[in-house]
Each structure stands twice: as C-alpha cells, then as structure tokens.
Scaffold this motif. Structure first.
Motif, PDB file in Angstrom:
ATOM      1  N   UNK A 112       0.826  -1.207   0.000  1.00  0.00           N
ATOM      2  CA  UNK A 112       0.000   0.000   0.000  1.00  0.00           C
ATOM      3  C   UNK A 112       0.863   1.261   0.000  1.00  0.00           C
ATOM      4  N   UNK A 113       0.610   2.118  -0.948  1.00  0.00           N
ATOM      5  CA  UNK A 113       1.432   3.314  -1.061  1.00  0.00           C
ATOM      6  C   UNK A 113       0.901   4.419  -0.149  1.00  0.00           C
ATOM      7  N   UNK A 114       1.831   5.017   0.597  1.00  0.00           N
ATOM      8  CA  UNK A 114       1.419   6.022   1.568  1.00  0.00           C
ATOM      9  C   UNK A 114       2.023   7.381   1.251  1.00  0.00           C
ATOM     10  N   UNK A 115       1.634   8.359   2.019  1.00  0.00           N
ATOM     11  CA  UNK A 115       1.997   9.734   1.670  1.00  0.00           C
ATOM     12  C   UNK A 115       3.512   9.948   1.664  1.00  0.00           C
ATOM     13  N   UNK A 116       4.189   9.236   2.531  1.00  0.00           N
ATOM     14  CA  UNK A 116       5.654   9.317   2.579  1.00  0.00           C
ATOM     15  C   UNK A 116       6.276   8.870   1.253  1.00  0.00           C
ATOM     16  N   UNK A 117       5.715   7.818   0.675  1.00  0.00           N
ATOM     17  CA  UNK A 117       6.221   7.322  -0.603  1.00  0.00           C
ATOM     18  C   UNK A 117       6.105   8.388  -1.682  1.00  0.00           C
ATOM     19  N   UNK A 118       4.964   9.047  -1.684  1.00  0.00           N
ATOM     20  CA  UNK A 118       4.738  10.101  -2.665  1.00  0.00           C
ATOM     21  C   UNK A 118       5.733  11.231  -2.438  1.00  0.00           C
ATOM     22  N   UNK A 119       5.875  11.606  -1.175  1.00  0.00           N
ATOM     23  CA  UNK A 119       6.775  12.706  -0.828  1.00  0.00           C
ATOM     24  C   UNK A 119       8.194  12.391  -1.315  1.00  0.00           C
ATOM     25  N   UNK A 120       8.679  11.204  -1.012  1.00  0.00           N
ATOM     26  CA  UNK A 120      10.030  10.817  -1.414  1.00  0.00           C
ATOM     27  C   UNK A 120      10.183  10.856  -2.932  1.00  0.00           C
ATOM     28  N   UNK A 121       9.210  10.245  -3.606  1.00  0.00           N
ATOM     29  CA  UNK A 121       9.293  10.167  -5.068  1.00  0.00           C
ATOM     30  C   UNK A 121       9.261  11.547  -5.714  1.00  0.00           C
ATOM     31  N   UNK A 122       8.570  12.471  -5.065  1.00  0.00           N
ATOM     32  CA  UNK A 122       8.461  13.815  -5.641  1.00  0.00           C
ATOM     33  C   UNK A 122       9.546  14.749  -5.122  1.00  0.00           C
ATOM     34  N   UNK A 123      10.319  14.248  -4.188  1.00  0.00           N
ATOM     35  CA  UNK A 123      11.377  15.059  -3.614  1.00  0.00           C
ATOM     36  C   UNK A 123      10.870  16.222  -2.779  1.00  0.00           C
ATOM     37  N   UNK A 124       9.748  16.012  -2.104  1.00  0.00           N
ATOM     38  CA  UNK A 124       9.207  17.046  -1.212  1.00  0.00           C
ATOM     39  C   UNK A 124       8.881  16.408   0.135  1.00  0.00           C
ATOM     40  N   UNK A 125       8.315  17.199   1.026  1.00  0.00           N
ATOM     41  CA  UNK A 125       7.934  16.639   2.331  1.00  0.00           C
ATOM     42  C   UNK A 125       6.479  16.186   2.307  1.00  0.00           C
ATOM     43  N   UNK A 126       6.126  15.401   3.291  1.00  0.00           N
ATOM     44  CA  UNK A 126       4.740  14.923   3.366  1.00  0.00           C
ATOM     45  C   UNK A 126       3.786  16.096   3.530  1.00  0.00           C
ATOM     46  N   UNK A 127       4.255  17.130   4.217  1.00  0.00           N
ATOM     47  CA  UNK A 127       3.402  18.301   4.422  1.00  0.00           C
ATOM     48  C   UNK A 127       2.977  18.889   3.085  1.00  0.00           C
ATOM     49  N   UNK A 128       3.919  18.969   2.190  1.00  0.00           N
ATOM     50  CA  UNK A 128       3.607  19.537   0.876  1.00  0.00           C
ATOM     51  C   UNK A 128       2.602  18.676   0.119  1.00  0.00           C
ATOM     52  N   UNK A 129       2.836  17.388   0.146  1.00  0.00           N
ATOM     53  CA  UNK A 129       1.887  16.492  -0.526  1.00  0.00           C
ATOM     54  C   UNK A 129       0.491  16.693   0.047  1.00  0.00           C
ATOM     55  N   UNK A 130       0.441  16.753   1.347  1.00  0.00           N
ATOM     56  CA  UNK A 130      -0.843  16.952   2.008  1.00  0.00           C
ATOM     57  C   UNK A 130      -1.501  18.246   1.535  1.00  0.00           C
ATOM     58  N   UNK A 131      -0.707  19.287   1.444  1.00  0.00           N
ATOM     59  CA  UNK A 131      -1.237  20.586   0.998  1.00  0.00           C
ATOM     60  C   UNK A 131      -1.787  20.496  -0.424  1.00  0.00           C
ATOM     61  N   UNK A 132      -1.009  19.859  -1.268  1.00  0.00           N
ATOM     62  CA  UNK A 132      -1.450  19.729  -2.659  1.00  0.00           C
ATOM     63  C   UNK A 132      -2.787  19.006  -2.723  1.00  0.00           C
ATOM     64  N   UNK A 133      -2.852  17.895  -2.021  1.00  0.00           N
ATOM     65  CA  UNK A 133      -4.056  17.076  -2.092  1.00  0.00           C
ATOM     66  C   UNK A 133      -5.277  17.782  -1.513  1.00  0.00           C
ATOM     67  N   UNK A 134      -5.040  18.627  -0.523  1.00  0.00           N
ATOM     68  CA  UNK A 134      -6.159  19.343   0.083  1.00  0.00           C
ATOM     69  C   UNK A 134      -6.432  20.643  -0.661  1.00  0.00           C
ATOM     70  N   UNK A 135      -5.665  20.869  -1.702  1.00  0.00           N
ATOM     71  CA  UNK A 135      -5.833  22.069  -2.518  1.00  0.00           C
ATOM     72  C   UNK A 135      -5.661  23.339  -1.689  1.00  0.00           C
ATOM     73  N   UNK A 136      -4.681  23.285  -0.816  1.00  0.00           N
ATOM     74  CA  UNK A 136      -4.394  24.451   0.026  1.00  0.00           C
ATOM     75  C   UNK A 136      -3.512  25.437  -0.746  1.00  0.00           C
ATOM     76  N   UNK A 137      -3.563  26.702  -0.380  1.00  0.00           N
ATOM     77  CA  UNK A 137      -2.736  27.695  -1.084  1.00  0.00           C
ATOM     78  C   UNK A 137      -1.264  27.562  -0.683  1.00  0.00           C
TER      79      UNK A 137
END
Lengths: 333, 333
Positions: free
Chosen positions: B1-26
DNA sequence: GTGAAAGCGCTAACAG
DNA sequence: CTGTTAGCGCTTTCAC
C-alpha cells in the motif's frame, strides 16, 4: 470526549491494561479488570473506532453493494445480511449503484479507502472485469445473484437457466406459443434467464421470435416501454415473461394501457415473488427466489472469510420455487 | 500500500507539501503541485481515509437511518439523499432499524463512534426522548417524517393532520359513514394522521366508532390482522383508510381473503403512492408525499449544517397531493 | 513556499 | 500480570 488515557488514570493503571480489558485479552487480574470496567462505566467511555481501525488495521464493518434499492429482491437480501451480520458482531453499510459500473467503481474505491472488512456485491457484467484489473480483490468479497468465474471470490447464486426453463415450459405446456421474454441487459442474470427461456422454447420445438425477445435496462419504465412497443407490432405475443419484478410492473402497466386482460388476451409470468404480485387480480405466477437465505448465506460466508482469509472459496447454489397462480391461465384447466 | 511518505520521497518534497497539494491548500508553487500530482497519479496513491479522519477529526460520511427498508417511502427518500449527498461530495451509510428503539440507539452510538459527519433520522417516538438524554445531538442531525419539538435539530416533514383530514373528508363527502382508520403506533406520524382523520369525521358531524380506529405496528401483516378482526365484528366499515402503504397491502389482502369487492363492499384510501397502487384494479386513491424532495432537502440541510454548525435550525414543511383513483368509488359519480 | 516535528486515540511488542 | 514505548497514516502548527 473521554479517552483511554482518562480511564487509565482514573483506574490507576496503564492504557495498555485498559485496552486489554476491553479486548477481553487474558493476563489481567480479575480485580483489576473489574475496577477498569467500573471506571469505563462511570465515565461513559467508548473506544474511538477510527483510532482502533487505524492502529489495528481492521474494522467490524462490511458493505453490501446493491444495484437497485427499489428492487424487492435486494430489500429482502439486505434485511438478511443485516440480521446475520449483527448476530456476528458486524455492522453493515448499504450502497446503491443503480446498475451503473462507474458508481460501482467509485463505491469499491471508497470502501477500500475506508478500510471495510469485506464486501457483498452483485456486480454488473462490466464490473466483473474491473474486479480483476484493480486490486479490489484484496478485500474479502462475496458475490451474489450474478455469476462469476475465474475470480478468487465466494459466490452465492441460484440456477437461473434452470429456473427460467421451468417457468417457460410451464407456459408452453399450457398452450401458449407466441411467448415474449424481457430480460435485464446489465447482468449475467438476465443473460442466463434468457438462455433458459430460449432453451425451453427449443426443447418444445417452438421457434423463438426475435422481435419478442428483448434485452433492456431492468427498471419499471423500461419494461413499460418495451412491452408497449411489442404490442404495437403485428406479432403480438399470447404470453409474456419478465426477468424481474420491476420489469413485471412495467409490463403490467403496459397491458393495462392497452386494455388487455390477463390471462385472456395475454398470459403473464415473471421472476421474483412480491407482496403486490399476490394482491393483483389475477395474482402472478412467478419463480420465487430464496432471497433471505441468499443474504444470510452471503453474510456468513463473508465473515468466515474475513476471519480466515486463506479459506478456499466456494460457490453455493440455492433452489428456487415455481409458484403457480392465475396470471398464466393454468389454473383454469 | 502506497502512503503519503512514498509520494513525498518520489516527488522530492515533504509529506506536508503532498498533504497541501491534495487538500488544494494555497501557498504551493504550481510546478511543485504539478510534480506531486504526477507522482500521485503514477503511484496510484489514495489517501487513507481512516488516518485522515483520526487526525482531522472529520469525515465526509453521513448516515441515513430509516425504520423500514421495505417501505417505498424510505426507498425514494434514500435515493434522493444519495443523489444530493454525492453531488456535495459526501458518501452515505444506510441503516435499517425496523422501528426498534433499541436498534436505533445502538446505531446512533455506532455512528458516533465511527465519527460520521452527520445523521438523517426518522426516529420512533421513544427515540425522540433518548435523543435529548444522551449526547447524540453533538452530531449534526436532521429529522425527517417525524415531528420533533424542543430539540436542537433541523426537521423536514409534511402536514400529516391536514393531509389525513383532506383524504378522509373526500371519503365522507362521497357518502361513506362507517369509516375505519388504521395507524402506525410507533411514530408521531401515525398519531398525527389519526388526529386529522378523527377531526375530519367530527367536522362532518360523524361520530367516530372506536372499534374501527386502531393503532398497530406499521407492517403488512399487522394491517392484515387488524383488518381481519374488524371484518369479523358486527360493526363492519363501509370504507377503510390506512396510514401507509404497508398497512394498505395488508388490508387489501384481508379484503380479498373475505372476498369483498372495492369499492362496492368497501371503499379504500391510503397514505403513500406506490407503483403497485396504480396497478391494482381498482387503482388506489392516495395521499402522495413528495418523497424525493424530502430526501433531497434533508441531505442539503444536513450538509449545510455540517459546514456551519452554529447555523440556526429550521423546520421545512412540504406539501402533499391527493390523488383520486377508483378505490374510493368517487369516480363513479 | 516548504520542511520538521508533534500528535489524533489506540494497540501491540517488549520489558520487567 | 502490567507498564513503557513505538508507531498506524495523516494534518497542521511553527520555524526557516
């Protein structure tokens, strides 16, 4: 909101102990257990299921995905699933997909995201393919009403071909020759019933009339429209068979619209026994499905599988019953 | 199961950023957002709703608690709630309580433990009291079909007294004098409909006959039994009114059992329009409720309230319609 | 604009 | 038998 830590503090123990008591795990002294229980009671503590679920990666929720809540078949099934699940300590979520593969997929995804323990499903033909592609099968699953092969799931069904053959033969043996059939297009069920229907005709040396054998969506208005069209042709049938109770209602409406009488102008028979089918005059001749047992069996199988994921899967075939009433004209003999 | 950390690592960002993107935060650079989205896509990442729920203490799930899945009224309502909720980004859980206060309570507790966002409910009279005692009202809640007062909830209903008065008056004005009424005992609805019924009699100077005015459980077999008993007395009614479609089905079965004809031997009218009510001969005279609108309105109100918890609560009263068909004998004039 | 880090409430090793 | 501790996967301050 009172949490496990509050209970632990009030009882003078650790959260681990409270957790053990609540899960009824061994290795807790009776007196401690009693004390914890008392605190739980007095504080009105209720465990947070979301946290439990996250931590233990398991829930006590199963889902039932049905294709039409207005279909009496699924209502009975739903009641049975509910009964069985609650007896076994599970809750059940009910989802309605309107026979729409897109909704079905959304729903399955949702259920996986929500980490439900398992799923009971009556998939469209299209969805059966989706099932294999995506990783939905990671969830324990039992499929009802529809036939699947080559899929690692449990399956509870009836013998549609045989049942349709039986009721069609009944019609034929009582003299009807131009028998129409209307079948649901979205499910394997409709296909199989059509097969039994056609086979019965052939077995009695009656040539099927293509204009009288139709696939359609399995809802009331579709039954109505299809029947109306049939009645406008030269080839009017002398009997009509529908593949479920919704189609039946639609066809009956069409028969009334054309001020035809049953069974005088046209005989009638259908799958699925309903309350109102007995109420009509004439009452309907039908194939009755063991709806309650289907639901119960499915729920029990699913929960067994949840508790033992590597259990080999099985197919259960339940028996149907032909109920002869006045709509087929056969009781006048 | 792929989790937010995996996405963060693959994208070279932090989990916080991934979370922001997904929640469509500014406050995320467009290029970063794009990159994250691509990784999400390619990895097939789906957020774990359970974890989201635990952390943010909120879910996108509402529940609809109905008292009888076999009641066409609730089927229509259910479909409407489903439609409206999905449009607004919510999923809906369906629960069946069989008009059993105990089940209702278990259900409400369960929903609270699972942290659903809100509840649509048609409570038994008894449950209305429970609601106040326990802290269920912490959940946003809208009550349908049943009337509540002094409770901090939204409410969508019809005017039962008036509707029952209308249809009863219709019967009276067409010459019926010994009119029976059968009402559901568990709900405020039954009480109110009885009140309208009795008031109509009085308004027309007809003395109510106690033996012909009954409360019972609101299911088919209860309607059947109650009617059978009535027909065995000296005081046979010349017309009969039922408070919902399930009772109607039962009474009709009883009428047939006694080989009485409608409207010749006895006239008939009921609450709730159904498919089969039109199919019968004679077709049924009924009060039609705006079921779909009830469901839609309830869902929309609930979600508004979830999004703005301190919104003042309101009561919506929807209109019903008298549909005159043959069962009341009135069309023969 | 982005990351580090602190939990949400609970369970399950691991010690003791 | 019981407590300590480390997370489950995610969101959200708080720094930088």
């Amino acid at each position: 909101m009172v949490k496990i830590k509050d209970v632990a503090d009030a009882a003078g123990v650790s959260t681990a102990t409270v957790s053990r008591v609540l899960a009824d795990k061994p290795h807790v002294r009776p007196e401690v257990k009693k004390r914890v229980m008392e605190v739980v009671e007095s504080l009105g503590y209720r465990p947070n299921r979301v946290a439990q679920n996250l931590r233990s990666n398991s829930s006590k929720i199963i889902a039932l995905i049905i294709s039409d809540i207005e279909n009496p078949f699924f209502q009975r099934v739903s009641r049975a699933v509910d009964d069985a699940a609650h007896e076994l300590g599970y809750s059940v979520l009910l989802y309605n997909t309107d026979e729409n593969p897109e909704k079905e997929k959304i729903c399955l995804n949702f259920l996986r995201d929500e980490n439900v323990a398992g799923v009971i499903l009556s998939p469209t033909r299209q969805a059966i393919n989706n099932l294999a592609d995506t990783s939905f099968l990671d969830m324990p699953m039992v499929i009802i009403d529809r036939h699947v092969s080559d899929l690692d799931v449990d399956n509870v069904v009836i013998d549609n071909v045989k049942s349709a053959h039986t009721i069609t033969s009944h019609l034929i043996e009582h003299g009807y020759k131009r028998i129409a059939g209307i079948f649901g297009i979205g499910s394997t069920t409709g296909r199989e019933r059509r097969e039994g229907f056609v086979r019965a005709l052939k077995d009695h040396d009656i040539k099927p009339i293509p204009d009288l054998i139709k696939y359609t969506n399995a809802r009331e208005e579709d039954g109505f429209n299809t029947a109306m069209k049939m009645f406008q042709t030269q080839e009017r049938p002398d009997a009509i068979f529908t593949s479920n109770s919704l189609l039946a209602a639609g066809v009956l409406l069409a028969i009334r619209e054309n001020t035809m009488t049953i069974p005088g102008d046209i005989a009638f028979a259908s799958f699925d026994d309903t309350t109102w089918g007995k109420l009509l005059d004439p009452a309907l001749t039908v194939i009755e499905q063991p709806t309650y047992e289907i639901g119960r069996t499915a729920a029990e199988m699913l929960i067994k599988r949840i508790q033992d994921p590597k259990r080999s899967n099985r197919e259960v075939v339940l028996n149907t019953k032909l109920i002869i009433r006045q709509s087929c004209g056969c009781l006048e003999d």
